[in-house]
Design an enzyme around this catalytic site. Structure first.
Site, PDB file in Angstrom:
ATOM      1  N   CYS A   1       0.853  -1.192   0.000  1.00 17.08           N
ATOM      2  CA  CYS A   1       0.000   0.000   0.000  1.00 17.08           C
ATOM      3  C   CYS A   1       0.887   1.239   0.000  1.00 17.08           C
ATOM      4  O   CYS A   1       0.615   2.219  -0.697  1.00 17.08           O
ATOM      5  CB  CYS A   1      -0.877   0.046   1.248  1.00 17.08           C
ATOM      6  SG  CYS A   1      -2.115  -1.242   1.340  1.00 17.08           S
TER       7      CYS A   1
ATOM      8  N   ASP B   1      -7.842 -18.533  29.578  1.00 20.56           N
ATOM      9  CA  ASP B   1      -9.171 -18.376  29.032  1.00 20.56           C
ATOM     10  C   ASP B   1      -9.465 -19.646  28.243  1.00 20.56           C
ATOM     11  O   ASP B   1      -8.542 -20.278  27.730  1.00 20.56           O
ATOM     12  CB  ASP B   1      -9.204 -17.146  28.123  1.00 20.56           C
ATOM     13  CG  ASP B   1     -10.598 -16.866  27.630  1.00 20.56           C
ATOM     14  OD1 ASP B   1     -11.490 -16.752  28.474  1.00 20.56           O
ATOM     15  OD2 ASP B   1     -10.784 -16.754  26.407  1.00 20.56           O
TER      16      ASP B   1
ATOM     17  N   ASP C   1      -7.214 -14.288  24.417  1.00 17.11           N
ATOM     18  CA  ASP C   1      -6.941 -14.164  22.986  1.00 17.11           C
ATOM     19  C   ASP C   1      -7.433 -12.881  22.350  1.00 17.11           C
ATOM     20  O   ASP C   1      -7.160 -12.638  21.191  1.00 17.11           O
ATOM     21  CB  ASP C   1      -7.503 -15.352  22.224  1.00 17.11           C
ATOM     22  CG  ASP C   1      -9.007 -15.285  22.108  1.00 17.11           C
ATOM     23  OD1 ASP C   1      -9.637 -14.679  22.991  1.00 17.11           O
ATOM     24  OD2 ASP C   1      -9.545 -15.819  21.144  1.00 17.11           O
TER      25      ASP C   1
ATOM     26  N   ASP D   1     -11.210 -10.455  26.557  1.00 14.35           N
ATOM     27  CA  ASP D   1     -10.433 -10.596  27.776  1.00 14.35           C
ATOM     28  C   ASP D   1      -9.714  -9.321  28.136  1.00 14.35           C
ATOM     29  O   ASP D   1      -9.024  -9.271  29.140  1.00 14.35           O
ATOM     30  CB  ASP D   1      -9.378 -11.694  27.608  1.00 14.35           C
ATOM     31  CG  ASP D   1      -9.932 -12.901  26.933  1.00 14.35           C
ATOM     32  OD1 ASP D   1     -11.024 -13.294  27.326  1.00 14.35           O
ATOM     33  OD2 ASP D   1      -9.290 -13.428  26.019  1.00 14.35           O
TER      34      ASP D   1
END
Lengths: 53, 815
Positions: free
Chosen positions: B96, B511, B712, B716
């Protein structure tokens, strides 16, 4: 002995020159983008690219 | 389905736009993309399509006119030319940047165009006679990127100036020290082999000339800092540096006149090495704040507020509404805000009207756009792509998820690294001790009846030798090598203070979704009840298209043979399911509890059967479809536990950590997963919302535990921030990078114990480094007390301590 002093003088001049080049490099922003050059070097030169086509 | 040749979006055959460009047939999703493709080809830049790494390209350009007045502050004349600094929105990868730079340089009159890879800030310079700012910005926009005025960002400018200043000071010190060492080595050689009086004097004078700028220019910040320190009666690092370097310098000046040995090299080296340590530290800090500045510049400053006028519009049977563009700061919780295609979402909220897709990659790292409909949550800073949306503002200003995260990061940066605190604590005792010792030396020499001058000089030599040169390198070097080592393994550690905290961890909270499990639920099994299986899937698919829940992703990733049904009145019921109207009949899709709230549980029980109940207990999620009042389908979705999970949990338990699991899912599912990875039931915390997760961690902390949270993503974020060490896993996005202390670049649980081990080891090395930095100088102190100090001893102490520190730190590389 004079040769030693001459060499000392030259060494100091070289050191000073390197320092001035360093100051110039910082002032002109050579250290501002440390991330980009590694990508830019992969960008082919346009004129070359056209020749191979 | 066809794929748009510009933005890679899938397009149905019917609506595709085709065009012939350079003799090739190309397919586009819309005329906007066709326009961009044509423009890029006509500029001879079609290489862009081959070189881009991700298939993502900004879609069609924004149709609205650019407000050039907003850019007037960013413009400034540069000699004969004009210069502008803009932040460019939409940049995804190096190609870009290539495209924008090339396009700019092909614009008549533009002489210079550079886009910074880290900050996405472009600097463009042009000849005002040949072109103007409007043309420049319009051209950037015509390929789909949005230029935005760069924020004046005081802090950024300030930090940049600081970093430059530090670099110049360090560079100057380094160049002069190098020169100085030449003459110092000559003087050492003179000590062993003999040297002429005159030569020695000349060398000493050169050394003096070289050391002076180091002490008074490069060392100026330390001199200022030590004055401040002494005023507050605290003996900080600066005081130690200035007493060490200053006493060596002035002692040497005295020795030139007295015909003794000089210590200019000691003075110079102390300052040079400490500046090097500081430079290493600021480099690491600067990178993460670059990301934050960019995020802030991209956020919109204004939004369109929709207001009910009180009356009822008789034609459309809806409330009469007016819209008004207002600054973000005046919007309150409860306001309705309209978002047009291509705009960034200015605040957090819940969609009330409209359907669209939103690019949330900056928050979640998911490069696929997420479909949004009424009931879906919107996060500040994400980008609306195709449709117009109206949403209900839930959080404003400092409360948005993005601001929270940015604030945490900024606080973390301002906070002093505790490892540094360890050094400071040592210095707090060391400096007064050395001063006292030097005073005692002076008194003892006077008591033995020596002349005042001799006694005073011996006292000063104690100060000269006491300051360890390698002190400034001890911490930053270990942190640098430790974090580099981590990065090569796929562990990003955000700074020295995290290493310090990670060392004390005794509890690891994992988690469930995405951490213990793969986070990619798959549709295991589906059956239609009363309808064909495929029909049940088609109904579920149609409903779930508008939900961003992970369950929905599992259903819409299933292969669907037929076209989805149009859905009206779509509503998401967070934590339960979704509902809508398909073909004029109500459809509900969600957990058993959700369905049982609509029909009798007996009916559900009868229809589901035993096979499915056993699935539910074994850790899969069961989703039911209710269509037209009767149970029409059952879907079993399961998220596989990572294959290395059990092994890693065992490794962590063996290393003495208390391993726990936390999840938003129900108890049955949680216990099943816990059993699979070898965790007891009492280590499982189920049914916790993101906020409750953070609370649970806080509770553990009040019990005196030091907690590491592994999660993740955005769900969280509060828990990651609350934990002593937050570790984000898998997708290293801007937000993950910002909210977590450590980021795992690869989704492998086995990196978790590895990261803790590395932190412990790095901390150990820091402590050893501090020992090695001090020990040689401390050994040499008695020599100074006895008046036997010589530059050779100072040089030996200097070299040995620096070599020990560097050598000891390099050991981390192989760890």
């Amino acid at each position: 002995m004079w040769s030693v002093f001459l060499l000392i003088f030259l060494a100091l001049c070289l050191g000073l020159a390197a320092w001035l080049i360093f100051l110039w490099a910082v002032k002109s922003g050579q250290y501002d983008d440390m991330e980009g050059p590694k990508y830019r070097m992969l960008d082919d030169d346009e004129t070359k690219k056209n020749k191979t086509k | 389905m066809l794929k748009c040749d510009h933005c890679s979006l899938q397009v149905p055959d019917k609506t595709a736009v085709t065009d012939e460009i350079n003799g090739e047939k190309k397919i586009f999703c819309c005329n906007g993309c066709r326009g961009v493709f044509r423009f890029i080809s006509s500029e001879g830049l079609s290489d862009f399509y081959d070189r881009r790494e991700s298939s993502w390209t900004p879609g069609p350009p924004d149709e609205r006119p650019i407000e050039f007045s907003a850019f007037s502050d960013s413009l400034r004349p540069e000699g004969d030319e004009m210069e502008i600094g803009v932040v460019i929105d939409g940049i995804r990868c190096a190609s870009c940047i290539w495209l924008i730079e090339k396009l700019m340089l092909r614009t008549d009159g533009v002489h210079y165009a550079r886009v910074n890879y880290a900050t996405h800030k472009a600097l463009i310079r042009w000849d005002p006679k040949a072109t103007d700012v409007k043309n420049v910005l319009t051209r950037i926009r015509s390929i789909g990127y949005t230029p935005k005025p760069a924020l004046p960002g005081l802090r950024e400018e300030e930090m940049k100036a600081q970093q430059r200043d530090l670099l110049v000071r360090f560079g100057t010190a380094a160049f002069f020290s190098m020169q100085l060492m030449l003459y110092s080595v000559a003087l050492y050689a003179g000590y062993f082999q003999g040297i002429g009086e005159k030569t020695r004097l000349i060398f000493q004078l050169i050394a003096f000339a070289l050391a002076t700028p180091i002490l008074f220019y490069s060392g100026a910040p330390f001199i200022r800092g030590s004055i401040r320190g002494i005023e507050q009666l605290s003996f900080n690092m600066d005081v130690l540096i200035v007493t060490g370097a200053g006493s060596a310098y002035f002692y040497s000046i005295y020795q030139i006149f007295a015909g003794g040995e000089v210590y200019f090299d000691t003075a110079a080296m102390i300052i040079t090495l400490i500046l090097l340590g500081r430079y290493i530290e600021t480099g690491a800090k600067g990178r993460s704040s670059d990301v934050i500045t960019r995020l802030l510049s991209l956020n919109p400053k204004e939004a369109i507020v929709v207001r009910d006028q009180g009356g009822i519009d008789s034609c459309r049977e809806s409330a009469v509404r007016s819209t008004e563009t207002v600054p973000i700061s005046s919007i309150q919780v409860g306001d309705l805000v309209q978002i047009r295609p291509g705009e960034r979402i200015p605040l957090d909220g819940v969609v009330t009207e409209g359907m669209s897709e939103v690019d949330e990659s900056m928050l979640t790292g998911e490069s696929k756009p997420v479909a949004k409909g009424p009931g879906s949550e919107m996060f500040c800073g994400t980008q609306n792509l195709y449709g117009s949306l109206i949403f209900h503002v839930k959080r404003t200003g400092k409360d948005t998820v993005l601001s929270q995260i940015i604030m945490t990061v900024e606080n973390a940066q301002a906070r002093r690294a505790p490892v540094q605190a360890l050094t400071d604590r040592m210095i707090g005792y060391f400096v007064p001790a050395v001063l006292l010792l030097s005073l005692i030396t002076c008194i003892i020499w006077l008591m033995y009846g020596r002349e005042v001058e001799r006694a005073f000089m011996n006292a000063v030599s104690v100060l000269v030798i006491a300051c360890p040169c390698a002190l400034g390198l001890a911490t930053p070097l270990a942190v640098l090598i430790g974090t580099t080592r981590g990065a090569s393994k796929g562990i990003l550690i955000k700074g020295g203070d995290i290493i310090e905290r990670a060392r004390k961890i005794d509890t690891v909270v994992l988690d469930k979704t995405g951490t213990i499990t793969q986070g990619k639920p798959r549709l295991l099994l589906y059956t239609g009840i009363g309808v064909h299986d495929d029909e049940a899937l088609a109904l579920a698919f149609s409903l779930e298209r508008f939900s961003e829940h992970s369950i929905a992703k599992a259903i819409i990733s299933a292969p669907l043979e037929t076209a989805p049904y149009p859905v009206s009145d779509f509503t998401a019921h967070p934590g339960l399911g979704v509902s809508g109207i398909i073909n004029g009949k109500p459809a509900l899709l969600g957990s058993r509890a959700f369905i049982e709230s609509a029909v009798s549980s007996e009916l559900v029980e009868r229809s589901i059967g035993t096979q499915i109940r056993s699935q539910e207990i074994s850790g899969s999620t069961v989703i039911c479809l209710l269509y037209d009042g009767s149970l029409a389908g059952v879907f079993i979705i399961s998220d596989k536990v990572r294959h290395e999970a059990k092994e890693s949990v065992e490794a962590m338990k063996k290393a003495g950590y208390d391993v726990m699991m936390i999840t938003g899912d129900g108890h049955d599912t949680a216990f099943a997963v816990a059993e699979e990875i070898g965790l007891d039931k009492d280590k499982v915390m189920a049914r916790k919302s993101p906020v409750e997760k953070a609370k649970a961690i806080k509770l553990m902390q009040t019990e005196g535990r030091v907690v590491m949270m592994v999660g993740d993503g955005i769900n969280d974020a509060p828990a990651l921030v609350q934990a002593d060490v937050g570790m984000a896993m898998g997708r290293a996005t801007d937000i993950a990078l910002a909210s977590a202390d450590m980021v795992l670049m690869r989704s492998t649980l086995s990196l978790v114990p590895e990261a803790v081990r590395l932190s412990r080891k790095t901390y150990q090395v820091i402590r050893q480094n501090l020992f090695w930095a001090f020990i040689y100088n401390i050994i040499a102190i008695p020599l100074a007390v006895m008046g036997l100090l010589h530059p050779i001893f100072a040089a030996i102490a200097m070299t040995l301590s620096s070599l020990s520190v560097v050598g000891n730190s390099v050991r981390l590389k192989s760890g």
